[in-house]
Design a protein around this motif. Structure first.
Motif, PDB file in Angstrom:
ATOM      1  N   TYR A 175     -57.591  32.314  59.715  1.00  0.00           N
ATOM      2  CA  TYR A 175     -57.448  31.103  60.525  1.00  0.00           C
ATOM      3  C   TYR A 175     -57.883  31.326  61.972  1.00  0.00           C
ATOM      4  O   TYR A 175     -58.230  30.367  62.669  1.00  0.00           O
ATOM      5  CB  TYR A 175     -56.004  30.616  60.465  1.00  0.00           C
ATOM      6  CG  TYR A 175     -55.570  30.293  59.045  1.00  0.00           C
ATOM      7  CD1 TYR A 175     -56.156  29.232  58.367  1.00  0.00           C
ATOM      8  CD2 TYR A 175     -54.621  31.065  58.387  1.00  0.00           C
ATOM      9  CE1 TYR A 175     -55.796  28.936  57.061  1.00  0.00           C
ATOM     10  CE2 TYR A 175     -54.242  30.772  57.085  1.00  0.00           C
ATOM     11  CZ  TYR A 175     -54.839  29.715  56.427  1.00  0.00           C
ATOM     12  OH  TYR A 175     -54.473  29.433  55.133  1.00  0.00           O
ATOM     13  N   THR A 214     -60.275  28.665  63.870  1.00  0.00           N
ATOM     14  CA  THR A 214     -60.009  28.072  65.182  1.00  0.00           C
ATOM     15  C   THR A 214     -61.163  28.314  66.143  1.00  0.00           C
ATOM     16  O   THR A 214     -61.567  27.418  66.898  1.00  0.00           O
ATOM     17  CB  THR A 214     -58.711  28.651  65.767  1.00  0.00           C
ATOM     18  OG1 THR A 214     -57.627  28.386  64.880  1.00  0.00           O
ATOM     19  CG2 THR A 214     -58.399  28.037  67.125  1.00  0.00           C
ATOM     20  N   ALA A 229     -63.962  25.980  65.290  1.00  0.00           N
ATOM     21  CA  ALA A 229     -63.632  24.612  65.698  1.00  0.00           C
ATOM     22  C   ALA A 229     -63.817  24.434  67.206  1.00  0.00           C
ATOM     23  O   ALA A 229     -64.348  23.411  67.668  1.00  0.00           O
ATOM     24  CB  ALA A 229     -62.203  24.278  65.295  1.00  0.00           C
ATOM     25  N   ASN A 230     -63.419  25.428  67.977  1.00  0.00           N
ATOM     26  CA  ASN A 230     -63.589  25.367  69.437  1.00  0.00           C
ATOM     27  C   ASN A 230     -65.060  25.406  69.816  1.00  0.00           C
ATOM     28  O   ASN A 230     -65.496  24.716  70.751  1.00  0.00           O
ATOM     29  CB  ASN A 230     -62.834  26.516  70.103  1.00  0.00           C
ATOM     30  CG  ASN A 230     -61.327  26.354  70.002  1.00  0.00           C
ATOM     31  OD1 ASN A 230     -60.834  25.229  69.847  1.00  0.00           O
ATOM     32  ND2 ASN A 230     -60.592  27.452  70.094  1.00  0.00           N
ATOM     33  N   ARG A 273     -64.970  18.634  62.863  1.00  0.00           N
ATOM     34  CA  ARG A 273     -64.281  19.817  63.403  1.00  0.00           C
ATOM     35  C   ARG A 273     -62.773  19.582  63.428  1.00  0.00           C
ATOM     36  O   ARG A 273     -61.984  20.539  63.286  1.00  0.00           O
ATOM     37  CB  ARG A 273     -64.775  20.131  64.811  1.00  0.00           C
ATOM     38  CG  ARG A 273     -64.563  19.027  65.832  1.00  0.00           C
ATOM     39  CD  ARG A 273     -65.279  19.331  67.146  1.00  0.00           C
ATOM     40  NE  ARG A 273     -65.315  18.178  68.026  1.00  0.00           N
ATOM     41  CZ  ARG A 273     -64.337  17.829  68.854  1.00  0.00           C
ATOM     42  NH1 ARG A 273     -63.231  18.577  68.908  1.00  0.00           N
ATOM     43  NH2 ARG A 273     -64.450  16.769  69.624  1.00  0.00           N
ATOM     44  N   HIS A 274     -62.349  18.335  63.580  1.00  0.00           N
ATOM     45  CA  HIS A 274     -60.922  18.032  63.599  1.00  0.00           C
ATOM     46  C   HIS A 274     -60.286  18.338  62.237  1.00  0.00           C
ATOM     47  O   HIS A 274     -59.114  18.715  62.170  1.00  0.00           O
ATOM     48  CB  HIS A 274     -60.686  16.564  63.960  1.00  0.00           C
ATOM     49  CG  HIS A 274     -61.206  16.189  65.313  1.00  0.00           C
ATOM     50  ND1 HIS A 274     -60.823  16.862  66.462  1.00  0.00           N
ATOM     51  CD2 HIS A 274     -62.080  15.215  65.710  1.00  0.00           C
ATOM     52  CE1 HIS A 274     -61.439  16.319  67.505  1.00  0.00           C
ATOM     53  NE2 HIS A 274     -62.203  15.321  67.073  1.00  0.00           N
ATOM     54  N   VAL A 278     -59.340  22.013  62.125  1.00  0.00           N
ATOM     55  CA  VAL A 278     -58.125  22.318  62.883  1.00  0.00           C
ATOM     56  C   VAL A 278     -56.890  21.834  62.133  1.00  0.00           C
ATOM     57  O   VAL A 278     -55.919  22.582  61.932  1.00  0.00           O
ATOM     58  CB  VAL A 278     -58.178  21.671  64.286  1.00  0.00           C
ATOM     59  CG1 VAL A 278     -56.862  21.916  65.025  1.00  0.00           C
ATOM     60  CG2 VAL A 278     -59.352  22.226  65.080  1.00  0.00           C
ATOM     61  N   TRP A 279     -56.903  20.561  61.717  1.00  0.00           N
ATOM     62  CA  TRP A 279     -55.734  19.968  61.069  1.00  0.00           C
ATOM     63  C   TRP A 279     -55.394  20.690  59.766  1.00  0.00           C
ATOM     64  O   TRP A 279     -54.244  21.039  59.504  1.00  0.00           O
ATOM     65  CB  TRP A 279     -56.002  18.488  60.806  1.00  0.00           C
ATOM     66  CG  TRP A 279     -54.865  17.790  60.111  1.00  0.00           C
ATOM     67  CD1 TRP A 279     -53.742  17.297  60.682  1.00  0.00           C
ATOM     68  CD2 TRP A 279     -54.759  17.535  58.709  1.00  0.00           C
ATOM     69  NE1 TRP A 279     -52.919  16.742  59.731  1.00  0.00           N
ATOM     70  CE2 TRP A 279     -53.529  16.870  58.503  1.00  0.00           C
ATOM     71  CE3 TRP A 279     -55.575  17.791  57.603  1.00  0.00           C
ATOM     72  CZ2 TRP A 279     -53.088  16.465  57.241  1.00  0.00           C
ATOM     73  CZ3 TRP A 279     -55.140  17.388  56.357  1.00  0.00           C
ATOM     74  CH2 TRP A 279     -53.916  16.738  56.183  1.00  0.00           C
ATOM     75  N   SER A 285     -56.275  23.695  58.831  1.00  0.00           N
ATOM     76  CA  SER A 285     -55.856  25.065  59.131  1.00  0.00           C
ATOM     77  C   SER A 285     -54.368  25.116  59.498  1.00  0.00           C
ATOM     78  O   SER A 285     -53.628  25.980  59.031  1.00  0.00           O
ATOM     79  CB  SER A 285     -56.711  25.629  60.268  1.00  0.00           C
ATOM     80  OG  SER A 285     -56.244  26.895  60.666  1.00  0.00           O
ATOM     81  N   LEU A 286     -53.919  24.176  60.317  1.00  0.00           N
ATOM     82  CA  LEU A 286     -52.507  24.120  60.701  1.00  0.00           C
ATOM     83  C   LEU A 286     -51.618  23.834  59.492  1.00  0.00           C
ATOM     84  O   LEU A 286     -50.555  24.449  59.322  1.00  0.00           O
ATOM     85  CB  LEU A 286     -52.298  23.041  61.772  1.00  0.00           C
ATOM     86  CG  LEU A 286     -52.916  23.344  63.149  1.00  0.00           C
ATOM     87  CD1 LEU A 286     -52.846  22.106  64.043  1.00  0.00           C
ATOM     88  CD2 LEU A 286     -52.202  24.523  63.811  1.00  0.00           C
ATOM     89  N   TYR A 294     -51.334  17.211  66.691  1.00  0.00           N
ATOM     90  CA  TYR A 294     -52.788  17.214  66.831  1.00  0.00           C
ATOM     91  C   TYR A 294     -53.370  15.867  66.446  1.00  0.00           C
ATOM     92  O   TYR A 294     -54.242  15.310  67.147  1.00  0.00           O
ATOM     93  CB  TYR A 294     -53.406  18.323  65.967  1.00  0.00           C
ATOM     94  CG  TYR A 294     -54.890  18.494  66.152  1.00  0.00           C
ATOM     95  CD1 TYR A 294     -55.403  19.183  67.245  1.00  0.00           C
ATOM     96  CD2 TYR A 294     -55.788  17.939  65.256  1.00  0.00           C
ATOM     97  CE1 TYR A 294     -56.770  19.331  67.433  1.00  0.00           C
ATOM     98  CE2 TYR A 294     -57.160  18.066  65.416  1.00  0.00           C
ATOM     99  CZ  TYR A 294     -57.656  18.768  66.514  1.00  0.00           C
ATOM    100  OH  TYR A 294     -59.004  18.902  66.689  1.00  0.00           O
TER     101      TYR A 294
END
Length: 314
Positions: free
Chosen positions: A269, A273, A276-277, A289-290, A293-294, A296-297, A309
């Motif tokens: 992860y 991240t 994604a950044n 890309r969102h 992130v979502w 992954s969390l 988020y």
């Protein structure tokens, strides 16, 4: 082969729709063959592609419900036809056939979604000149793929490739036809879950067509992910990003996204991240890309963080 099956199916359809007696249809069929082949022999031109063996098979199919009527007279006719056919059997040259017009007709049928008629039209061209026959097999394979009959599409594309290999002096159209057949074949392999052949062909295509190597390695990575070989997928996608041609770099954001998804499957992860950044910095309009992130969390059981988020986004 495909052509033989199409001929037998056509015979069945004619008999079913016309209510014609099998012996009447068979008589007409033999008369046409005899006229075409014997006249070709007199003119010194090659005979049609249909051999005496093929004629026998079609006769058996046509007369299968009338075997008692298949008398010695029919045998004599077939022997006479064989005498005309056998000395001149060869692959059809396509002479007398406007191959370009017929091929365009088949393509128009494909574009209209009339796949059955397109397949029949293509089958008539498979004995034409190799270049046109190869295009016919490409069109036929695309028809089968549209019908989700991927095994038949594989067979058609493979036959097309056998015919399409250009000579050293071939023009660009011939080389482009071979390229289209190969990329169509690898997609058909993928659709039939024949991943071993797909991987081998993708590896060759990446070398043969460097201008499309980025996309090719992306597809290779996708197969590896499907097989659960995520480390290999990561390596393939990274390779694609490295060798991507200038015109392919417009899709670099998509490559990065799929690289992130492959990392996610390995539980890395941190790299998800980071990607994604990087996407946010280089491609701020790339909304997927969102998702990285979502998801992954969520996979890390950080549900509260995932909710926060999303709240920030909406």
């Amino acid at each position: 082969g495909i052509r033989r099956e199409q001929e037998l199916a056509c015979d069945e359809m004619v008999l079913l729709k016309s209510k014609m007696r099998p012996e009447t249809y068979a008589s007409g069929y033999l008369a046409v063959l005899e006229f075409a082949c014997c006249n070709a022999r007199v003119a010194g031109a090659p005979c049609m592609a249909e051999s005496f063996k093929d004629a026998q098979e079609r006769m058996r199919s046509i007369m299968r419900d009338r075997i008692p009527r298949f008398t010695w007279k029919w045998a004599v006719v077939l022997v006479a036809l064989g005498a005309c056919l056998l000395p001149t059997i060869s692959v059809g040259s396509g002479k007398g056939v406007d191959s370009a017009t017929d091929l365009q007709h088949a393509k128009d049928l494909l574009a209209a979604g009339n796949h059955g008629a397109a397949i029949n039209a293509c089958a008539k061209l498979t004995s034409a000149e190799p270049y046109f026959a190869a295009q016919a097999y490409l069109c036929m394979g695309e028809c089968y793929a549209a019908r989700r009959k991927y095994a038949q599409s594989v067979e058609a594309f493979e036959k097309g490739i056998e015919l399409a290999t250009p000579g050293a002096d071939a023009n660009g159209s011939a080389w482009d036809l071979l390229r289209r057949l190969k990329f169509s074949l690898v997609q058909a392999y993928n659709s039939t879950s024949n991943y071993d052949n797909a991987i081998k062909l993708y590896e060759k295509l990446a070398v043969e067509y460097p201008g499309e190597a980025g996309h090719t390695y992306m597809c290779l990575g996708s197969i590896y992910d499907t097989q659960g070989r995520h480390a290999d997928a990561i390596a393939a996608i990274k390779k694609g990003m490295e060798v991507a041609a200038p015109e392919e770099r417009a899709n670099l954001s998509h490559m990065m996204y799929w690289l992130g998804r492959s990392y996610m499957e390995t539980g890395d992860y941190e790299n998800v991240t980071a990607i994604a950044n990087d996407l946010a910095s280089k491609y701020p309009d790339f909304k997927d890309r969102h998702v990285l992130v979502w998801e992954s969390l969520c996979r890390q059981s950080k549900v509260a963080d995932a909710r926060v988020y999303l709240d920030k986004l909406y």
